[in-house]
Design an enzyme around this catalytic site. Structure first.
Site, short mmCIF file in Angstrom:
data_model
loop_
_atom_site.label_atom_id
_atom_site.label_comp_id
_atom_site.label_asym_id
_atom_site.label_seq_id
_atom_site.Cartn_x
_atom_site.Cartn_y
_atom_site.Cartn_z
N SER A 120 -33.86 23.77 -29.05
CA SER A 120 -32.73 23.07 -29.65
C SER A 120 -32.71 23.17 -31.17
O SER A 120 -32.66 24.26 -31.73
CB SER A 120 -32.75 21.63 -29.18
OG SER A 120 -31.63 20.94 -29.63
N HIS A 121 -32.82 22.06 -31.83
CA HIS A 121 -32.68 22.00 -33.29
C HIS A 121 -34.01 22.22 -34.01
O HIS A 121 -34.06 22.15 -35.23
CB HIS A 121 -32.13 20.63 -33.68
CG HIS A 121 -32.93 19.52 -33.08
ND1 HIS A 121 -32.84 19.19 -31.74
CD2 HIS A 121 -33.86 18.72 -33.60
CE1 HIS A 121 -33.68 18.22 -31.49
NE2 HIS A 121 -34.32 17.90 -32.59
N ASP A 284 -26.15 23.05 -33.83
CA ASP A 284 -27.60 23.25 -33.90
C ASP A 284 -28.02 24.54 -33.20
O ASP A 284 -27.18 25.35 -32.78
CB ASP A 284 -28.34 22.04 -33.32
CG ASP A 284 -28.31 22.00 -31.81
OD1 ASP A 284 -27.32 22.50 -31.23
OD2 ASP A 284 -29.24 21.48 -31.19
N ASP A 286 -29.08 25.51 -30.26
CA ASP A 286 -28.53 25.88 -28.96
C ASP A 286 -27.09 25.42 -28.77
O ASP A 286 -26.57 25.41 -27.65
CB ASP A 286 -29.43 25.36 -27.82
CG ASP A 286 -29.60 23.87 -27.86
OD1 ASP A 286 -29.44 23.27 -28.95
OD2 ASP A 286 -29.89 23.26 -26.81
N ASP A 288 -25.54 22.60 -28.80
CA ASP A 288 -25.08 21.39 -28.12
C ASP A 288 -24.83 20.24 -29.09
O ASP A 288 -24.14 19.29 -28.75
CB ASP A 288 -26.04 20.98 -26.98
CG ASP A 288 -27.45 20.73 -27.43
OD1 ASP A 288 -27.78 21.00 -28.60
OD2 ASP A 288 -28.26 20.26 -26.59
N ARG A 289 -25.40 20.32 -30.30
CA ARG A 289 -25.13 19.27 -31.28
C ARG A 289 -23.98 19.66 -32.20
O ARG A 289 -23.69 20.84 -32.36
CB ARG A 289 -26.36 19.04 -32.16
CG ARG A 289 -27.53 18.46 -31.42
CD ARG A 289 -28.64 18.09 -32.38
NE ARG A 289 -29.71 17.46 -31.62
CZ ARG A 289 -30.67 16.73 -32.15
NH1 ARG A 289 -30.71 16.54 -33.45
NH2 ARG A 289 -31.59 16.18 -31.38
N LYS A 383 -24.49 17.88 -23.79
CA LYS A 383 -23.66 17.67 -24.97
C LYS A 383 -23.16 19.03 -25.43
O LYS A 383 -23.73 20.05 -25.07
CB LYS A 383 -24.42 16.92 -26.05
CG LYS A 383 -25.70 17.57 -26.49
CD LYS A 383 -26.52 16.58 -27.31
CE LYS A 383 -27.84 17.19 -27.68
NZ LYS A 383 -28.97 16.32 -27.42
C1 G1P Z 1 -33.84 13.79 -29.93
C2 G1P Z 1 -32.68 12.84 -30.09
C3 G1P Z 1 -32.02 12.59 -28.77
C4 G1P Z 1 -31.60 13.92 -28.14
C5 G1P Z 1 -32.80 14.85 -28.07
C6 G1P Z 1 -32.40 16.23 -27.59
O1 G1P Z 1 -34.80 13.22 -29.07
O2 G1P Z 1 -33.10 11.62 -30.67
O3 G1P Z 1 -30.90 11.75 -28.94
O4 G1P Z 1 -31.09 13.72 -26.85
O5 G1P Z 1 -33.38 14.98 -29.37
O6 G1P Z 1 -31.44 16.82 -28.40
P1 G1P Z 1 -36.14 12.50 -29.61
O7 G1P Z 1 -36.83 13.48 -30.51
O8 G1P Z 1 -35.66 11.32 -30.41
O9 G1P Z 1 -36.90 12.12 -28.39
ZN ZN Z 2 -29.68 21.21 -29.20
#
Ligand code: G1P
Ligand code: ZN
Length: 550
Positions: A120-121, A284, A286, A288-289, A383
């Site tokens: 992801s991010h 981000d 992937d 989704d954000r 998302k």
């Molecule tokens: C974080 C975000 C959460 C999101 C997740 C995946 O998780 O806070 O809202 O769903 O990334 O993108 P966390 O690192 O807080 O567990």
């Molecule tokens: Zn992501």
């Protein structure tokens, strides 16, 4: 070509977190590390772990965000898939599929499920992170029962089943064969674009760009680029160059592909310039954000969800109204106020998109959102960054109003929920656990306690009972709720790969329009002091302040 059985030994720590298994690339590239996890997943799925049906003879979708190790990981998974009875894999060309696109392909093609290769991010590259996540037949992240079963299996695994076939060509849109497995390389954008066409008024959006509407989408050198380009520049006629950083790079060009004002500083700077475009957005790793930005104006994700809910009927895909809405617990209560006004059911779930799946599947909600720059709807079970961008573009087209005007009008009607998240990254795991334990122990004594003009009315550790299947998820974040609606929330991240990250969420409500224009950190400074008093973050961690505040 032959199928081989190879002895292996368990790796510790293959438990998926908030969103799949995420580790450093150096961990994932150890011999048999990815293989073990994939074998454990296939074993669980073949044993009917996804609700009875076995994976044998079925179709899986496969793709990732293009980060370092993506292409090698695809080849490894295909060799295991071929040896574990799968009939077909729908593979995104080049090994590429955004997270929402995987969800869309699973749903449109009625696949058994899908595998997303992404962290992801989190940053990418040889020194960065890698991840793998399983999505079920509804297109959404696997539930906790399944991820726990996979974890349990990784801990006893002794054998891998793998084909010794050569690598396949990931880039040609053709059908290939690995043992009995058919691998169909698909256009990564086509299914997703078809879903978008069904939700939004593309003619309206085309008209906006034809009349000179200016937009800047920062894809942050991540997987959203090809999608945004194909749809915005290709189909909707936005000028070439509307999407920047549009080519997915293995290390995201060194950027941290997390769309918030800190990491997407280049976009923020563009939106502040004298010749700023009308609308800015970022996605981000992937895709989704999303982050939504107006001229000189950044939209808080919690507000974004509230506004989408308030205006949903302007969008063709939601013109008949919403079934309900859901937000993660730390997300601000801005959407709750809209839901109340519209008489919509509103659900509060733990952090992580997987908790929205049951509500979406059961037809209880249509829109969902998280404070962490995530919004989505029933169109997929993830998302969806570009969907959110098209939603906001459509709102501007349908109302003729700017991003800032839309948000200010919203605050005037519903009040403003000032909101911030402070992240304390890289804390020693034991220090973070001790801090949370101490907070938990202090909860009973906190109820009724007065902090300046506010009194604590609820102090608890959030526990969620899924209204659809009755499953209970405990210890989902420590909440202090005050008599004026303010909240202070503490939880540990479940997505990090280094030490622990403490997340502190601060929120307070402001109905007075004259008081709605304060700098956010200033408006929440009193609550930050309360958080420090209660948790002693600075003393315990030795950190002078958060590493990131968004
Ligand atoms: C974080 C975000 C959460 C999101 C997740 C995946 O998780 O806070 O809202 O769903 O990334 O993108 P966390 O690192 O807080 O567990
Ligand atoms: Zn992501």
């Amino acid at each position: 070509m032959a199928i081989q059985t190879i002895p292996t030994q368990p790796f510790a720590g293959q438990r998926p977190g908030t969103s799949g298994l995420r580790k450093k690339v150096t961990v994932f590239t150890q011999p048999r590390y990815l293989e073990n996890f994939a074998q454990a997943l296939f074993d669980v799925l073949n044993a009917g772990g996804a609700g009875g049906r076995a994976l044998h003879g079925q179709t899986l979708v496969l793709g990732g965000d293009g980060r370092f190790f993506n292409r090698s990981a695809v080849q490894i998974i295909l060799k295991l898939a071929a040896a574990n009875g799968l009939a077909r894999v729908l593979l995104g060309q080049g090994g590429i599929l955004s997270t929402p696109a995987v969800s869309a392909v699973i749903r449109r093609r009625h696949a058994f499920g899908g595998i997303v290769l992404s962290a992801s991010h989190n940053p990418g590259g040889p020194e960065g992170d890698f991840g793998i996540k399983y999505n079920a037949g509804n297109g959404g992240p696997a539930n906790e029962a399944l991820t726990e079963a996979v974890y349990a299996r990784t801990q006893v695994l002794s054998e891998l089943r793998q084909s010794d076939a050569p690598d396949i060509d990931l880039d040609r849109l053709v059908l290939q064969q690995v043992e009995q497995l058919q691998v169909e390389v698909i256009d990564p954008v086509a299914d997703y674009a078809a879903v978008m066409r069904g939700l939004f008024d593309f003619a309206l959006l085309r008209g906006m760009f034809a009349r000179g509407f200016a937009m800047r989408v920062d894809a942050m050198n991540a997987v959203g680029g090809p999608y945004a380009r194909a749809i915005l520049e290709g189909e909707l006629g936005a000028p070439a160059g509307t999407v920047v950083n549009a080519v997915p790079l293995e290390d995201f060009g060194g950027l941290h592909p997390d769309p918030n004002p800190v990491n997407a500083e280049d976009l923020i700077a563009h939106m502040q310039g004298a010749d700023a475009p009308d609308f800015g957005a970022a996605m981000d790793g992937d895709a989704d954000r999303n982050m939504v930005v107006g001229r000189n104006f950044v939209v808080t994700p919690s507000d974004s969800l509230a506004l989408m809910t308030a205006h949903a009927k302007l969008i063709p895909g939601y013109k008949d109204g919403l079934l309900g809405v859901a937000r993660s617990m730390p997300t601000s209560a801005a959407v709750d106020r809209v839901a109340k006004a519209l008489d919509l059911p509103c659900f509060e779930t733990p952090t992580g998109w997987k908790f929205f799946g049951n509500l979406l599947d059961a037809g209880r909600v249509s829109l969902c959102g998280e404070e962490s720059y995530g919004t989505g709807s029933s169109h997929v079970r993830e998302k969806d960054g570009l969907w959110a961008i098209l939603f906001w573009l459509s709102l501007q087209g349908a109302t003729g109003r700017s991003v800032e005007t839309l948000v200010r009008e919203h605050w005037r009607v519903y009040g403003r929920n000032y909101y911030t998240r402070h992240d304390y990254e890289g804390i020693a795991v034991d220090v973070a656990n001790t801090l949370m334990e101490a907070l938990r122990a202090a909860l009973p004594a906190l109820v009724g306690r007065q902090f300046a003009q506010r009194r604590v009315v609820v102090a608890d550790d959030f526990s969620y009972t899924d209204p659809v299947d009755g499953s209970v998820s405990g210890q989902q974040g420590i909440r202090l709720m005050f008599d004026d609606g303010a909240r202070v929330i503490f939880r540990l991240s479940g997505t990090g790969t280094e030490g622990a990250t403490l997340r502190l969420y601060l929120e307070r409500y402001e109905a007075d329009v004259a008081q709605q224009d304060q700098p956010v950190q200033q408006a929440l400074a009193e609550l930050a002091v309360v958080a420090e008093q209660v948790a002693g973050i600075r003393v315990r961690t030795g950190m002078a302040g958060p590493t990131v505040a968004t």
